[in-house]
Design an enzyme around this catalytic site. Structure first.
Site, PDB file in Angstrom:
ATOM      1  N   HIS A 121      -8.750  -2.289  -6.335  1.00 21.27           N
ATOM      2  CA  HIS A 121      -7.895  -2.936  -4.491  1.00 21.27           C
ATOM      3  C   HIS A 121      -9.528  -2.471  -3.822  1.00 21.27           C
ATOM      4  CE1 HIS A 121      -7.065  -2.498  -0.459  1.00 21.27           C
ATOM      5  NE2 HIS A 121      -6.455  -4.183  -0.801  1.00 21.27           N
TER       6      HIS A 121
ATOM      7  N   LYS B 104       1.035  -1.114   0.005  1.00 25.43           N
ATOM      8  CA  LYS B 104       0.131  -0.301  -0.091  1.00 25.43           C
ATOM      9  C   LYS B 104       0.398   1.577   0.487  1.00 25.43           C
ATOM     10  CE  LYS B 104      -3.566  -2.531   2.020  1.00 25.43           C
ATOM     11  NZ  LYS B 104      -5.172  -3.350   2.922  1.00 25.43           N
TER      12      LYS B 104
ATOM     13  N   GLU C 275      -9.983  -0.254  -1.866  1.00 28.69           N
ATOM     14  CA  GLU C 275      -9.649   1.801  -0.926  1.00 28.69           C
ATOM     15  C   GLU C 275      -9.612   1.560  -2.272  1.00 28.69           C
ATOM     16  OE1 GLU C 275      -5.610   0.497   0.933  1.00 28.69           O
ATOM     17  OE2 GLU C 275      -6.804  -0.621   1.991  1.00 28.69           O
TER      18      GLU C 275
ATOM     19  N   SER D  80      -6.956  -9.217   6.321  1.00 28.16           N
ATOM     20  CA  SER D  80      -6.174  -9.781   7.881  1.00 28.16           C
ATOM     21  C   SER D  80      -6.001 -10.635   8.312  1.00 28.16           C
ATOM     22  CB  SER D  80      -7.082  -9.530   8.809  1.00 28.16           C
ATOM     23  OG  SER D  80      -7.635  -8.038   9.294  1.00 28.16           O
TER      24      SER D  80
ATOM     25  N   GLY E  37      -7.537  -4.656   7.159  1.00 24.87           N
ATOM     26  CA  GLY E  37      -7.249  -3.769   7.640  1.00 24.87           C
ATOM     27  C   GLY E  37      -7.547  -3.858   9.287  1.00 24.87           C
TER      28      GLY E  37
HETATM   29  O1  LIG Z   1      -6.150  -5.138   1.585  1.00 24.35           O
HETATM   30  C1  LIG Z   1      -5.110  -6.004   1.486  1.00 24.35           C
HETATM   31  C2  LIG Z   1      -4.325  -6.520   0.792  1.00 24.35           C
HETATM   32  O2  LIG Z   1      -4.895  -5.782  -0.280  1.00 24.35           O
HETATM   33  C3  LIG Z   1      -5.822  -6.769   2.991  1.00 24.35           C
HETATM   34  O3  LIG Z   1      -4.990  -5.767   3.875  1.00 24.35           O
HETATM   35  P1  LIG Z   1      -4.858  -6.476   5.417  1.00 24.35           P
HETATM   36  O4  LIG Z   1      -3.769  -7.525   5.532  1.00 24.35           O
HETATM   37  O5  LIG Z   1      -3.575  -5.136   5.713  1.00 24.35           O
HETATM   38  O6  LIG Z   1      -5.886  -6.385   6.739  1.00 24.35           O
END
Ligand SMILES: O=C(CO)COP(=O)(O)O
Length: 254
Positions: A96, A12, A98, A212, A172
């Site tokens: 993604h 990220k 996000e 996670s 996350g």
């Molecule tokens: O968005 C993710 C991978 O692209 C997962 O994030 P986390 O493993 O921090 O939950």
């Protein structure tokens, strides 16, 4: 056709040059199963792609985290698929959650991006997943099917696509999907591919889980028959990423 286990590390928007070098050193020194057993792809921010590509062991690959939907040009701030190819970076993460939620990327836009990146020779980690609200209202499968359909509508060759199921409520948050929850959605996605694309694509496409994942929960998830690997966020910046890579050798549940 056996599906090779796939572990992606999505860094990220994190890291400094020094931190990136430290992570790469940890990865380079790690003893992990061979590349015949597990495909490992790490995805640093754009600005560190060349640095990581130059330093990283040759059996691990690199991915960009996004790219522009079409050929580059007057699109300030964007990075084109052509540029990623030019850096000899083989993979790109697209869609993604996000970007879908914070930058309003629609299903159709993501489908167009996947098709364009593939047409330029990139391999694509295409992300899908439902929000908590969608899960609680019982629409998980409809949501992920619609997201997958928008990709399938534009893509004819799935050989270079990995589908990443990442429930938004698990990203996350520390609230990992249970192995049963992940397996249920992965199986449904495979059925969807079978019914809407082809039996061959359903059997051969890797469907990986993200949200996670950590060193402690990866083995149980990896044992599920339709979990073909992981897309890891937070834990991919830590030494436990090595444990997640090693879960490639976990015996599958019957
Ligand atoms: O968005 C993710 C991978 O692209 C997962 O994030 P986390 O493993 O921090 O939950």
């Amino acid at each position: 056709m056996a599906r090779k286990f796939f572990v992606g590390g999505n860094w990220k928007c994190n890291g400094t040059t020094e931190e990136v070098k430290k992570i790469v050193t940890i990865l380079n020194e790690a003893e992990v199963p061979s590349e015949d057993v597990v495909e490992v792809v790490v995805s640093p921010p754009f600005v560190f792609l060349s640095l990581v590509k130059g330093l990283l062991r040759p059996d691990f690959q690199v991915a960009a985290q996004n790219c522009w939907v079409r050929k580059g040009g007057a699109f300030t701030g964007e990075i084109s698929a052509e540029m990623i190819v030019n850096l000899s970076v083989p993979w790109v993460i697209l869609g993604h959650s996000e970007r879908r939620s914070l930058l309003n990327e629609s299903n159709e836009f993501v489908g167009d991006k996947v098709a364009y990146a593939l047409s330029k020779g990139l391999k694509v980690i295409a992300c899908i997943g439902e929000t908590l609200e969608q899960r609680e209202s019982g629409s998980t499968l409809a949501v992920v099917a619609a997201q997958t359909k928008a990709i399938a509508d534009k893509v004819t060759n799935w050989a270079n696509v990995v589908l990443a199921y990442e429930p938004v409520w698990a990203i996350g948050t520390g609230k990992v999907a249970t192995p049963a929850q992940a397996q249920e959605v992965h199986l449904e996605l495979r059925k969807w591919l079978h019914d809407n694309v082809s039996a061959e694509v359903a059997a051969s496409t890797r469907i990986i889980y993200g949200g996670s994942v950590n060193g402690a929960n990866c083995k149980e998830l990896a044992a599920k028959p339709d979990v073909d690997g992981f897309l890891v966020g937070g834990a991919s910046l830590k030494p436990e990423f090595i444990d997640i890579i090693k879960s490639a050798t976990v015996k599958k549940d019957d």
